[in-house]
Write an enzyme that holds these catalytic residues in place. Structure first.
Site, mmCIF file in Angstrom:
data_model
loop_
_atom_site.group_PDB
_atom_site.id
_atom_site.type_symbol
_atom_site.label_atom_id
_atom_site.label_comp_id
_atom_site.label_asym_id
_atom_site.label_seq_id
_atom_site.Cartn_x
_atom_site.Cartn_y
_atom_site.Cartn_z
ATOM 1 N N GLU A 35 -18.384 11.277 -21.104
ATOM 2 C CA GLU A 35 -18.154 12.433 -21.434
ATOM 3 C C GLU A 35 -19.118 13.302 -20.473
ATOM 4 O OE1 GLU A 35 -18.271 15.891 -22.531
ATOM 5 O OE2 GLU A 35 -17.048 14.800 -23.933
ATOM 6 N N LYS A 36 -18.871 14.183 -19.963
ATOM 7 C CA LYS A 36 -19.785 14.814 -19.074
ATOM 8 C C LYS A 36 -20.532 15.928 -19.603
ATOM 9 C CE LYS A 36 -16.276 18.824 -18.299
ATOM 10 N NZ LYS A 36 -15.654 19.615 -17.320
ATOM 11 N N LEU A 39 -21.735 14.523 -26.731
ATOM 12 C CA LEU A 39 -20.668 13.887 -27.650
ATOM 13 C C LEU A 39 -20.594 15.007 -28.907
ATOM 14 C CD1 LEU A 39 -22.852 10.499 -28.247
ATOM 15 C CD2 LEU A 39 -20.780 11.084 -27.023
ATOM 16 N N LYS A 52 -18.444 28.620 -37.919
ATOM 17 C CA LYS A 52 -18.573 28.573 -39.333
ATOM 18 C C LYS A 52 -19.793 28.935 -39.914
ATOM 19 C CE LYS A 52 -14.214 27.830 -38.551
ATOM 20 N NZ LYS A 52 -14.020 28.194 -37.141
ATOM 21 N N GLY A 177 -5.562 38.836 -31.790
ATOM 22 C CA GLY A 177 -5.652 38.690 -33.255
ATOM 23 C C GLY A 177 -5.272 37.331 -33.746
ATOM 24 N N GLY A 178 -5.578 36.457 -33.131
ATOM 25 C CA GLY A 178 -5.316 34.952 -33.828
ATOM 26 C C GLY A 178 -6.535 34.447 -34.590
ATOM 27 N N ARG A 264 -6.901 29.055 -26.303
ATOM 28 C CA ARG A 264 -7.631 27.952 -25.299
ATOM 29 C C ARG A 264 -6.534 27.328 -24.394
ATOM 30 N NH1 ARG A 264 -12.634 27.339 -26.608
ATOM 31 N NH2 ARG A 264 -12.801 25.301 -25.561
ATOM 32 N N HIS A 435 -11.328 24.306 -65.539
ATOM 33 C CA HIS A 435 -11.702 25.576 -65.619
ATOM 34 C C HIS A 435 -13.029 26.116 -65.736
ATOM 35 C CE1 HIS A 435 -10.792 29.711 -67.298
ATOM 36 N NE2 HIS A 435 -11.469 29.742 -68.212
#
Length: 458
Positions: A35-36, A39, A52, A177-178, A264, A435
């Protein structure tokens, strides 16, 4: 001579790569993970998690703004982006620290640096060379732009730049608009910005069922989020105050910033894949249902493989490949069964086939039912509108579940089980849903599909 030999050598430590590493180590295989960056890859650092976090901050802002609806006296004084970013970065930092410790505890060898495939199941990092009995390509994706559209990081920005903004823009144009475009549009609108979305396709989130798209568009209109669908981008120029975007037809739209959210692309260029004979198409690595490339012992997972570019897809593919290498013969992943969530306000969640696709496949055997959240107690408590739409077959299983409303993303687990187990409406209707919960809406929708609707007008 090599500097390290492993049972499994993985290029990329995003969701697909690190999941593969953890599962392979769990199965007793020696693992090298190249991995450059950090992680966790895009999802943890510049994708799912930080976006999020912003969306939750936006929800808090909306709650403060609308507090009087609930009899609470409160005011929204403004958005402290330094504070928002500290909260966001804190979430990422804690998860990164946990993942780093987890990788270390499993005895996985992390190889830091930019890797390049230089031979059969061989990766070179700097002056060192590593080999694996199996090689897993998991190099992830990058924010795409359009031909001639230069992202300068100042006036014209990508989603990575948007995550680092130290202010709330007064106005912003979102190109695309995705999922990504709608999520950032939702955040900025909640933060008080004037937002305009430009989308070349006929509707927002066009990969979703048409009913879900229309519901989101209605909600965005109500929130004063402007959008132009069926409107291709032509050009952009910078102005004294920001940007001026020209769209097809000649209209010019001005704003402080332009966010380029047109999807992407696969991060595969210059990594030696083609030179080693790996079959490619438009930059993507071609792989079969068992994630195998055309080169013996070489697998590919995640965003570099054509299909849904979702972290949980890559994660599951990584687990699948580790088990495949270990000889466990796992069942192939059903791409249609991968859950999809857009975390805007309101949210969209779906699994399985949309109505149009189902009718292409099954014709007149398709039946649908839409249960309005207006009949769901918890949704009324939350003051959210939306629906649960089921796509089923006559005397057959449910083949698609489509949901719109705040927090419906949390319902997608049960929806996935219903789809994955090929449940009929009559199988789900007797299940007891607590409920008051929004899960009841899923139960009610299946009651309706089974011809037993209770909290719904006939």
């Amino acid at each position: 001579m090599t500097d390290g030999d492993f049972d499994v050598l993985i290029l990329g430590a995003g969701s697909g790569g690190y999941a593969c590493a953890l599962r392979a180590a769990q199965l007793g295989l020696s693992v090298g993970l190249v991995e450059k960056g950090n992680l966790g890859g895009t999802c943890l650092h510049v994708g799912c998690i930080p976006t999020k976090a912003l969306l939750h901050a936006a929800e808090v802002a909306d709650s403060a703004r609308d507090a009087s609806k609930f009899g609470v006296t409160a005011t929204l004084e403004g958005i402290d982006m330094a504070g928002v970013n500290a909260y966001k970065d804190g979430v990422v930092s804690r998860l990164f620290k946990g993942l780093t410790g987890l990788i270390k505890s499993r005895g996985i060898t992390v190889i830091e640096g930019e890797g390049r495939v230089t031979g059969p199941r061989t990766v070179t990092v700097g002056a060192a060379t590593y080999t694996g009995k199996s090689l897993v390509l998991a190099s992830g994706s990058y924010s795409r732009s359009l031909p001639g559209l230069e992202v300068d990081g100042e006036r014209v920005i990508s989603s990575e730049h948007a995550l680092r903004l130290e202010r709330v823009p007064a106005s912003v144009i979102v190109l695309g608009g995705g999922v990504i475009g709608c999520e950032f549009a939702s955040v900025w609108a909640s933060f008080g910005a004037k937002v305009t979305i430009i989308e070349a396709l006929p509707r927002l989130v066009a990969v979703e069922d048409e009913a879900s798209s229309k519901a989101l568009e209605r909600a965005f209109r109500k929130r004063k989020i402007d959008f132009r669908t069926g409107t291709p981008f032509q050009s952009v120029k910078t102005t004294d105050d920001g940007v001026a975007v020209t769209v097809e037809g000649g209209d010019v739209i001005e704003a402080e910033l332009l966010l380029v959210a047109v999807g992407r692309g696969p991060s595969t260029q210059g990594l030696g894949y083609e030179e080693q004979g790996v079959a490619m198409e438009r930059g993507f690595v071609l792989a079969d249902e068992r994630c195998r490339t055309n080169v013996e012992g070489v697998f590919a997972v995640g965003d570099i493989v054509p299909g849904l570019q979702l972290a949980h897809r890559g994660f599951q593919q990584g687990i699948f490949v580790a088990e495949e290498i270990a000889g466990l013969a796992p069942a192939p992943i059903d791409e249609a069964g991968i859950p999809r969530v857009t975390y805007s306000h309101p949210e969209i969640a779906s699994v399985g086939l949309d109505e149009a696709t189902a009718r292409e496949v099954y014709g007149d055997d398709v039946i649908t039912i839409t249960y309005d959240l207006g009949g769901n107690g918890k949704s009324q408590i939350l003051q959210t509108a939306g629906f649960i739409k089921l796509v089923g077959l006559k005397d057959g299983p449910v083949v698609g579940v489509h949901m719109v409303g705040d927090r419906v993303g949390e319902l997608i687990g049960e929806a996935q089980l219903i789809y994955g187990w090929e449940a009929h409406a009559d199988d789900v209707a007797p299940l007891i849903h607590a409920h008051p919960t929004q899960n009841e809406a899923l139960g009610e929708a299946h009651l309706a599909l089974a011809g037993k609707a209770l909290h719904a007008h006939s």
